[in-house]
Motif scaffolding. Structure first.
Motif, PDB file in Angstrom:
ATOM      1  N   SER A  81      -8.791  -6.965  -2.460  1.00  0.00           N
ATOM      2  CA  SER A  81      -8.093  -5.684  -2.366  1.00  0.00           C
ATOM      3  C   SER A  81      -8.947  -4.558  -2.940  1.00  0.00           C
ATOM      4  O   SER A  81     -10.050  -4.786  -3.433  1.00  0.00           O
ATOM      5  CB  SER A  81      -6.747  -5.764  -3.094  1.00  0.00           C
ATOM      6  N   SER A  82      -8.412  -3.345  -2.867  1.00  0.00           N
ATOM      7  CA  SER A  82      -9.187  -2.173  -3.276  1.00  0.00           C
ATOM      8  C   SER A  82      -8.577  -1.498  -4.497  1.00  0.00           C
ATOM      9  O   SER A  82      -7.729  -2.066  -5.191  1.00  0.00           O
ATOM     10  CB  SER A  82      -9.287  -1.186  -2.115  1.00  0.00           C
ATOM     11  N   GLN A 138     -14.670  -8.192  -9.926  1.00  0.00           N
ATOM     12  CA  GLN A 138     -14.855  -6.962  -9.163  1.00  0.00           C
ATOM     13  C   GLN A 138     -16.052  -7.212  -8.265  1.00  0.00           C
ATOM     14  O   GLN A 138     -17.126  -7.588  -8.734  1.00  0.00           O
ATOM     15  CB  GLN A 138     -15.126  -5.762 -10.077  1.00  0.00           C
ATOM     16  N   LEU A 139     -15.886  -7.014  -6.972  1.00  0.00           N
ATOM     17  CA  LEU A 139     -16.948  -7.327  -6.016  1.00  0.00           C
ATOM     18  C   LEU A 139     -17.965  -6.198  -5.897  1.00  0.00           C
ATOM     19  O   LEU A 139     -19.167  -6.422  -5.958  1.00  0.00           O
ATOM     20  CB  LEU A 139     -16.336  -7.600  -4.635  1.00  0.00           C
ATOM     21  N   ALA A 140     -17.477  -4.991  -5.689  1.00  0.00           N
ATOM     22  CA  ALA A 140     -18.355  -3.854  -5.435  1.00  0.00           C
ATOM     23  C   ALA A 140     -17.606  -2.569  -5.758  1.00  0.00           C
ATOM     24  O   ALA A 140     -16.392  -2.570  -5.953  1.00  0.00           O
ATOM     25  CB  ALA A 140     -18.817  -3.845  -3.977  1.00  0.00           C
ATOM     26  N   SER A 141     -18.347  -1.472  -5.812  1.00  0.00           N
ATOM     27  CA  SER A 141     -17.730  -0.166  -5.998  1.00  0.00           C
ATOM     28  C   SER A 141     -18.276   0.792  -4.949  1.00  0.00           C
ATOM     29  O   SER A 141     -19.359   0.577  -4.403  1.00  0.00           O
ATOM     30  CB  SER A 141     -17.997   0.385  -7.403  1.00  0.00           C
ATOM     31  N   VAL A 142     -17.507   1.815  -4.654  1.00  0.00           N
ATOM     32  CA  VAL A 142     -17.927   2.817  -3.674  1.00  0.00           C
ATOM     33  C   VAL A 142     -17.447   4.177  -4.169  1.00  0.00           C
ATOM     34  O   VAL A 142     -16.314   4.317  -4.632  1.00  0.00           O
ATOM     35  CB  VAL A 142     -17.362   2.504  -2.272  1.00  0.00           C
ATOM     36  N   GLN A 143     -18.306   5.164  -4.128  1.00  0.00           N
ATOM     37  CA  GLN A 143     -17.881   6.481  -4.576  1.00  0.00           C
ATOM     38  C   GLN A 143     -17.480   7.352  -3.387  1.00  0.00           C
ATOM     39  O   GLN A 143     -17.633   6.966  -2.226  1.00  0.00           O
ATOM     40  CB  GLN A 143     -18.965   7.151  -5.408  1.00  0.00           C
ATOM     41  N   PHE A 144     -16.937   8.501  -3.712  1.00  0.00           N
ATOM     42  CA  PHE A 144     -16.479   9.435  -2.695  1.00  0.00           C
ATOM     43  C   PHE A 144     -17.420  10.636  -2.614  1.00  0.00           C
ATOM     44  O   PHE A 144     -18.149  10.931  -3.564  1.00  0.00           O
ATOM     45  CB  PHE A 144     -15.064   9.934  -3.010  1.00  0.00           C
ATOM     46  N   ILE A 145     -17.368  11.293  -1.482  1.00  0.00           N
ATOM     47  CA  ILE A 145     -18.051  12.575  -1.321  1.00  0.00           C
ATOM     48  C   ILE A 145     -16.996  13.671  -1.343  1.00  0.00           C
ATOM     49  O   ILE A 145     -15.962  13.562  -0.677  1.00  0.00           O
ATOM     50  CB  ILE A 145     -18.821  12.654   0.016  1.00  0.00           C
ATOM     51  N   GLY A 179      -1.372   9.126  -3.115  1.00  0.00           N
ATOM     52  CA  GLY A 179      -1.468   7.985  -4.012  1.00  0.00           C
ATOM     53  C   GLY A 179      -2.701   7.134  -3.839  1.00  0.00           C
ATOM     54  O   GLY A 179      -2.903   6.182  -4.593  1.00  0.00           O
ATOM     55  N   GLY A 180      -3.563   7.477  -2.878  1.00  0.00           N
ATOM     56  CA  GLY A 180      -4.790   6.716  -2.680  1.00  0.00           C
ATOM     57  C   GLY A 180      -5.904   7.197  -3.588  1.00  0.00           C
ATOM     58  O   GLY A 180      -5.780   8.219  -4.272  1.00  0.00           O
ATOM     59  N   GLY A 181      -7.021   6.471  -3.583  1.00  0.00           N
ATOM     60  CA  GLY A 181      -8.148   6.825  -4.429  1.00  0.00           C
ATOM     61  C   GLY A 181      -8.668   8.236  -4.209  1.00  0.00           C
ATOM     62  O   GLY A 181      -8.873   8.982  -5.175  1.00  0.00           O
ATOM     63  N   GLY A 221     -14.047   4.287  -5.880  1.00  0.00           N
ATOM     64  CA  GLY A 221     -13.246   3.226  -5.301  1.00  0.00           C
ATOM     65  C   GLY A 221     -13.910   1.900  -5.656  1.00  0.00           C
ATOM     66  O   GLY A 221     -15.091   1.862  -6.005  1.00  0.00           O
ATOM     67  N   TRP A 222     -13.169   0.813  -5.613  1.00  0.00           N
ATOM     68  CA  TRP A 222     -13.756  -0.481  -5.927  1.00  0.00           C
ATOM     69  C   TRP A 222     -12.948  -1.588  -5.262  1.00  0.00           C
ATOM     70  O   TRP A 222     -11.807  -1.411  -4.878  1.00  0.00           O
ATOM     71  CB  TRP A 222     -13.848  -0.716  -7.440  1.00  0.00           C
TER      72      TRP A 222
END
Length: 335
Positions: free
Chosen positions: A105-106, A132-139, A173-175, A262-263
Motif C-alpha cells: 500500500s501507499s 517500507q519499499l520505496a519513497s516518491v516525492q511530489f512536484i 485526504g491524499g498525499g 509519498g511512500w
C-alpha cells in the motif's frame, strides 16, 4: 526428607502446569517454524488497494515477479481499489496470518487513521509491518503564466492575495493534498485546495489554467514539465529529484524543514510468523536492491528504501503523528 520434598515439587500440580505451558509454547514455536519452512504452499496474493498502473502497483508488480523467481512460488498482484486503500487493507487485516495474503500500500496507510475516524482496522494491532519499499516525492508545479516562478515568489504572491491562489490534487485526504496543506501551514500562507478524481484531471486543470498550481508525483508530471506545459516550482522531498536536478526542494527554497513524500509499504496480517517476516524482508531487499531494478524504479521517480520491520513500524508512527497534526489544523475529515 529432602528427597521426598523434591519428589513432591517435581511431580506436583504447579510443576505439571509449568511443564504443560512450556510444551504448549514449544509446540507453537515448532509449528511456526514448520510453517515458515513450507511457505509458500500455494500462490501468494499481493493485495494492491488501488487501480492498476499507479506507483504502488508498478512497484508491487516488479516485486511480485522477482519474489516468484527467488522464492520459487507464485506471487500474484491483485488490485482491490476503494476507499483510498481502506478496502484492500481491510481484506488483508482479516486474512489468515500464514503468509499467503500480503498488502502493498501507499502513504494513505498512515493518512487514513487521521482523516477517517471509523477505520475497520487498526494500523498496528491488525498488521505485521514488513518493510517500507520505496519513497516518491511530489512536484509543486504551476501553469507557465503564473508569475511566481519559485517558492519565495509563491509565498509573497499568496500573502498579497490570501485565499485567491488555487492548487489541485488527486483528491481530498491524499498525499498531494496534505503536501499542500503542510506547505500552507509552514509557509504561513492561505490558498484554496481544489480536489480532483485522480492525478490526471488535476494535471489537465493546471495545464488549462483552471487552477494555478498542483502537487503531483514526479513521474506523473515529469513529461509535461519537460515539454514546457508545466513549470516546476520545487520538489517536496528532502533532496532534489535526479531527473530534474535544476529544480530545488521546497526546504532549500525558503520553507526550512519542509518535507512531504509519498511512500510504499509492505505488510501482512497480524501474527505473521517471524521466520516468514524475516524471509519476506530479506528476499524483498534482494529483489528491489538489484541494480537493474533500482535503476528502473529510479527512472519512474522511486527511491529505494527497504527499512527493516522495527524501523518501518517507527516510521509509520511518526507519519501518522505528522499527518494527524496537519489534518487537525486544516480541519479535514472524511466519513
Amino acid at each position: 526428607m529432602t528427597t521426598g520434598t523434591n519428589a513432591r515439587v517435581g511431580g506436583g500440580p504447579r510443576f505439571r502446569r509449568i511443564s504443560r505451558a512450556i510444551a504448549f509454547v514449544a509446540a507453537i514455536l515448532l509449528s511456526a517454524s514448520a510453517a515458515a519452512q513450507s511457505w509458500p504452499s500455494r500462490p501468494v496474493r499481493m493485495i494492491v488497494p488501488y487501480t492498476p498502473g499507479g506507483g504502488i502497483d508498478t512497484v508491487a508488480r516488479v516485486l511480485a515477479q522477482k519474489l516468484s523467481e527467488q522464492v520459487g512460488g507464485s506471487f500474484v498482484v491483485e488490485n482491490r481499489p476503494g476507499g483510498a486503500g481502506v478496502l484492500g487493507a481491510e481484506l488483508v487485516a482479516h486474512a489468515a496470518p500464514d503468509g499467503h495474503v500480503l498488502l502493498a500500500s501507499s502513504t494513505e496507510f498512515a493518512i487514513n487513521p487521521a482523516v477517517r475516524p471509523k477505520l475497520p482496522y487498526d494500523p498496528f494491532r491488525d498488521f505485521t509491518h514488513i518493510s517500507q519499499l520505496a519513497s516518491v516525492q511530489f512536484i509543486l508545479a504551476s501553469h507557465p503564466s503564473v508569475p511566481a516562478k519559485n517558492v519565495r515568489e509563491l509565498v509573497a504572491l499568496a500573502k498579497a492575495r490570501p485565499g485567491q491562489l488555487t492548487y489541485g490534487s488527486s483528491g481530498t485526504g491524499g498525499g498531494p493534498h496534505l503536501a499542500g496543506e503542510l506547505f500552507q501551514s509552514m509557509a504561513g500562507i492561505r490558498w484554496t485546495h481544489v480536489p480532483f478524481k485522480g492525478a490526471a484531471p488535476a494535471s489537465v486543470a493546471v495545464m488549462s489554467g483552471e487552477i494555478d498550481f498542483t502537487f503531483g508525483a514526479t513521474i506523473g508530471l515529469l513529461g509535461n514539465v519537460r515539454a514546457g506545459k508545466l513549470h516546476a516550482v520545487a520538489v517536496t522531498g528532502p533532496k532534489r529529484f535526479t531527473e530534474l536536478p535544476e529544480v530545488p526542494t521546497v526546504a532549500e527554497s525558503g520553507v526550512a524543514g519542509y518535507s512531504a513524500t509519498g511512500w510504499y509499504g509492505f505488510y501482512g496480517p497480524a501474527g505473521l510468523a517471524p521466520d516468514i517476516v524475516r524471509r519476506l524482508y530479506n528476499e524483498s531487499v534482494r529483489a528491489l536492491g538489484a541494480a537493474d531494478v533500482k535503476e528502473r524504479l529510479a527512472k519512474s521517480g522511486n527511491d529505494y528504501v527497504m527499512s527493516p520491520p522495527e524501523e518501518f513500524t517507527g516510521f509509520i508512527r511518526a507519519e501518522i503523528a505528522k499527518w494527524t497534526k496537519v489534518v487537525r489544523e486544516a480541519n479535514i475529515r472524511i466519513e
